[in-house]
Design a protein around this motif. Structure first.
Motif, PDB file in Angstrom:
ATOM      1  N   ALA A 230       0.180  -0.047   1.392  1.00  0.00           N
ATOM      2  CA  ALA A 230       1.195  -0.188   0.253  1.00  0.00           C
ATOM      3  C   ALA A 230       0.948  -1.316  -0.724  1.00  0.00           C
ATOM      4  O   ALA A 230       1.689  -2.165  -0.472  1.00  0.00           O
ATOM      5  CB  ALA A 230       2.554  -0.103   0.855  1.00  0.00           C
ATOM      6  N   THR A 231       0.232  -1.192  -1.746  1.00  0.00           N
ATOM      7  CA  THR A 231      -0.163  -2.230  -2.680  1.00  0.00           C
ATOM      8  C   THR A 231       0.979  -2.024  -3.802  1.00  0.00           C
ATOM      9  O   THR A 231       1.579  -1.164  -3.796  1.00  0.00           O
ATOM     10  CB  THR A 231      -1.534  -1.897  -3.181  1.00  0.00           C
ATOM     11  OG1 THR A 231      -1.407  -0.496  -4.055  1.00  0.00           O
ATOM     12  CG2 THR A 231      -2.452  -1.974  -2.318  1.00  0.00           C
ATOM     13  N   HIS A 233       0.299  -1.691  -6.926  1.00  0.00           N
ATOM     14  CA  HIS A 233       0.102  -0.702  -7.892  1.00  0.00           C
ATOM     15  C   HIS A 233       0.525   0.732  -7.319  1.00  0.00           C
ATOM     16  O   HIS A 233       1.161   1.339  -8.025  1.00  0.00           O
ATOM     17  CB  HIS A 233      -1.569  -0.523  -7.822  1.00  0.00           C
ATOM     18  CG  HIS A 233      -1.811   0.755  -8.622  1.00  0.00           C
ATOM     19  ND1 HIS A 233      -1.943   0.769  -9.942  1.00  0.00           N
ATOM     20  CD2 HIS A 233      -2.833   1.701  -8.219  1.00  0.00           C
ATOM     21  CE1 HIS A 233      -2.387   1.742 -10.442  1.00  0.00           C
ATOM     22  NE2 HIS A 233      -2.835   2.584  -9.695  1.00  0.00           N
ATOM     23  N   ARG A 234       0.386   0.966  -5.885  1.00  0.00           N
ATOM     24  CA  ARG A 234       1.100   2.193  -5.421  1.00  0.00           C
ATOM     25  C   ARG A 234       2.552   2.215  -5.664  1.00  0.00           C
ATOM     26  O   ARG A 234       3.117   3.376  -5.923  1.00  0.00           O
ATOM     27  CB  ARG A 234       0.606   2.203  -3.875  1.00  0.00           C
ATOM     28  CG  ARG A 234      -0.794   2.712  -3.751  1.00  0.00           C
ATOM     29  CD  ARG A 234      -1.013   3.034  -2.036  1.00  0.00           C
ATOM     30  NE  ARG A 234       0.057   4.282  -1.905  1.00  0.00           N
ATOM     31  CZ  ARG A 234       0.372   4.573  -0.851  1.00  0.00           C
ATOM     32  NH1 ARG A 234       0.362   3.848   0.105  1.00  0.00           N
ATOM     33  NH2 ARG A 234       0.953   5.779  -0.736  1.00  0.00           N
ATOM     34  N   PHE A 238       4.431   5.153  -7.783  1.00  0.00           N
ATOM     35  CA  PHE A 238       5.207   5.704  -7.033  1.00  0.00           C
ATOM     36  C   PHE A 238       6.107   6.645  -7.729  1.00  0.00           C
ATOM     37  O   PHE A 238       6.509   7.930  -7.542  1.00  0.00           O
ATOM     38  CB  PHE A 238       5.924   5.065  -5.890  1.00  0.00           C
ATOM     39  CG  PHE A 238       7.003   5.732  -5.016  1.00  0.00           C
ATOM     40  CD1 PHE A 238       6.508   6.468  -4.171  1.00  0.00           C
ATOM     41  CD2 PHE A 238       8.225   5.790  -5.336  1.00  0.00           C
ATOM     42  CE1 PHE A 238       7.768   7.204  -3.004  1.00  0.00           C
ATOM     43  CE2 PHE A 238       9.392   6.478  -4.458  1.00  0.00           C
ATOM     44  CZ  PHE A 238       8.668   7.198  -3.519  1.00  0.00           C
ATOM     45  N   TRP A 284       8.526   0.216   1.417  1.00  0.00           N
ATOM     46  CA  TRP A 284       7.303  -0.653   1.152  1.00  0.00           C
ATOM     47  C   TRP A 284       7.101  -1.936   1.448  1.00  0.00           C
ATOM     48  O   TRP A 284       5.813  -2.301   1.788  1.00  0.00           O
ATOM     49  CB  TRP A 284       7.325  -0.614  -0.756  1.00  0.00           C
ATOM     50  CG  TRP A 284       6.325  -1.304  -1.315  1.00  0.00           C
ATOM     51  CD1 TRP A 284       5.080  -0.659  -1.604  1.00  0.00           C
ATOM     52  CD2 TRP A 284       6.205  -2.582  -1.617  1.00  0.00           C
ATOM     53  NE1 TRP A 284       4.376  -1.457  -2.299  1.00  0.00           N
ATOM     54  CE2 TRP A 284       4.796  -2.888  -2.080  1.00  0.00           C
ATOM     55  CE3 TRP A 284       7.042  -3.716  -1.567  1.00  0.00           C
ATOM     56  CZ2 TRP A 284       4.365  -4.125  -2.663  1.00  0.00           C
ATOM     57  CZ3 TRP A 284       6.484  -4.830  -1.916  1.00  0.00           C
ATOM     58  CH2 TRP A 284       5.326  -5.174  -2.553  1.00  0.00           C
TER      59      TRP A 284
END
Length: 511
Positions: A230-231, A233-234, A238, A284
């Protein structure tokens, strides 16, 4: 009933969920649901002791459902469509309690129906729609309990939260937003009963989830090893993917901003925003460890809060227009609004309905491409299990065998996917298998350690592999491919979307 704020959102969501519900081909997770639910109860419980315990309650419900209504694609997906329609109803009811506006309530339910992911998961034989319904119902029950803190209302809240948790543990992250909601309510009313009863109800809701937690923790390495880290960027990407697209996201953010600016309703808007955002941020953060839970469908249950918040924005716009229309004209000035019929003046019901529909239609129209995509035959999967089964059935002879790609590709559920679509009279014998998935108490079969010993006297066998090349043994483990080459020769090689279906015939003189 038709005048109730929940009725039209529920009907709209149900109709959208039923529209072309059988068109998208079942994908591997839905095939897993069918495979689990199709077992006897002792077989199902034995499987859950080894794998997929986090979905066990859903499999039990689906087992009972299919026992009554059958296991057609429509039957498998219908519980999700019904659950999502109920989620829209509870979204409208919650928005009514938050914003005290029928326009906001109806708009909230319709906005939920307009979200592409709502339609997609209303047409999927998995637990996510049921979890969304349970969390939406729990939010509404919590608002009722805060309004009148009676024991029965807290019990209903606890029951809904427990149901959401046992169907999917990630839904318990909704407690993060609910804690803030309760804190904001207490700050305004100073009712000590809230601080006593909410923790009791929440803890009681957690008790039924403990067995699922313990089993799920033991199985998490196998169940969640595919989830990416879970970066940041993700997390940024999202929101547009979750709400359907960047344009739909911007429309929802604009309506959310309007709700937060609505004087007298800001606390309600902040509460809805907490339920929409805090669970996502919480999951997250937790996913920064060794195991990641950050998957969009796992967080589908936050969409009703987003819809309620956006519905509050529609209510804010409507209230502002009504206030503008009610402002008296300057002395001597001509009021052009008097030329309109009374119902269509800014303070009348006609304009209110038209305004709400127009605002709701904006994100609905922006999400149309994604709505169409959710109903395409390839919406869920790039592998045509149905087409492969049709090829096998068309040339099937009694006594034929079947080899479906397994090993490291077992998670593709090719064997069960083909088996689901085969007609009742077509039952090829599984080859290269030491124990079937049912006998192995697993979702996947146990493969034969020495493949050549598991071929037997079968004279023909069908082989279904991943890919569309001309090699009938592609994607098969080397030992399995070698065993098949030693006994059979290819008779025909055909292709469907994402899969190769080959018929192998035993060569003369080969044992």
């Amino acid at each position: 009933m038709l005048r109730s704020v929940w009725c039209w959102p529920a009907l709209t969501t149900l109709l959208l969920g039923l529209y072309r519900i059988t068109t998208p081909e079942p994908w591997r997770d839905e095939i897993s649901s069918w495979s689990a639910a199709n077992r006897t109860l002792p077989q199902l419980f034995a499987m859950l002791g080894n794998v997929d315990a986090s979905n066990g309650v859903y499999y039990l419900v689906l087992h009972a459902w299919t026992g009554v209504f059958g296991d057609s694609v429509l039957s498998l997906r219908l519980p999700s469509a019904l659950a999502m329609a109920a989620a829209a109803a509870f979204t409208a009811l919650a928005a009514l309690r938050w914003f005290r506006s029928r326009v906001a309530a109806v708009a909230a339910g319709l906005l939920l129906a307009a979200l592409p992911n709502v339609s997609a998961y209303a047409q999927e034989a998995r637990s996510y729609a049921i979890v969304t319904c349970a969390v939406a119902a729990g939010g509404w029950c919590l608002l009722r309990a805060l309004e009148r803190p009676r024991a029965a209302r807290w019990a209903w809240y606890g029951l809904c939260t427990a149901l959401a948790g046992v169907f999917h543990l990630v839904s318990l992250s909704s407690l993060a937003g609910q804690c803030l909601l309760v804190g904001l309510h207490f700050r305004s009313v100073r009712d000590a009963r809230v601080l006593r009863r909410f923790p009791v109800a929440a803890l009681a809701a957690l008790l039924p989830t403990v067995p699922v937690m313990l089993l799920g923790r033991r199985q998490s390495g196998r169940q969640l090893d595919w989830v990416a880290v879970a970066t940041r960027h993700r997390l940024r990407m999202f929101w547009p993917e979750f709400l359907g697209s960047f344009s739909v996201m911007y429309a929802f953010l604009a309506l959310a901003a309007a709700a937060l600016l609505w004087r007298g309703r800001r606390t309600a808007a902040v509460q809805a925003a907490a339920l929409a955002v805090l669970p996502v941020l919480g999951v997250w953060l937790v996913s920064q460890g060794r195991t990641s839970y950050f998957v969009d469908r796992y967080l589908l249950f936050t969409l009703p809060a987003w819809a309620a918040l956006a519905g509050g924005g529609v209510g804010a716009v409507h209230a502002a227009v009504r206030a503008l229309g009610a402002r008296p004209a300057p002395p001597g000035a001509r009021d052009p609004l008097k030329a309109l019929p009374r119902a269509w003046r800014p303070t009348g019901p006609g304009l209110a309905a038209a305004l709400a529909l127009a605002v709701v239609a904006v994100p609905g129209l922006l999400g149309l491409p994604e709505q169409r995509g959710a109903r395409h035959v390839t919406a869920h999967t790039e592998t045509d299990y149905r087409g492969a089964a049709r090829l096998v059935a068309s040339g099937y002879r009694d006594g034929d065998g079947l080899v479906a790609v397994g090993g490291r590709k077992a998670w593709m559920m090719v064997g069960p996917g083909v088996a689901y679509h085969l007609p009742g009279g077509v039952r090829p014998r599984p080859l290269l298998i030491a124990r079937t998935a049912v006998r192995a108490d697993d979702l996947f079969p146990t493969e034969c350690p020495v493949p050549v010993r598991c071929i037997g006297d079968v004279s023909r066998t069908w082989v279904v592999t991943i890919g569309t090349g001309d090699d009938p043994y592609q994607a098969l483990p080397a030992d399995q491919a070698g065993a098949l080459r030693a006994v059979f020769t290819p008779s025909e090689v055909r292709h469907v979307r994402g899969l190769t279906v080959s018929l192998l015939v035993r060569a003369r003189g080969r044992a």
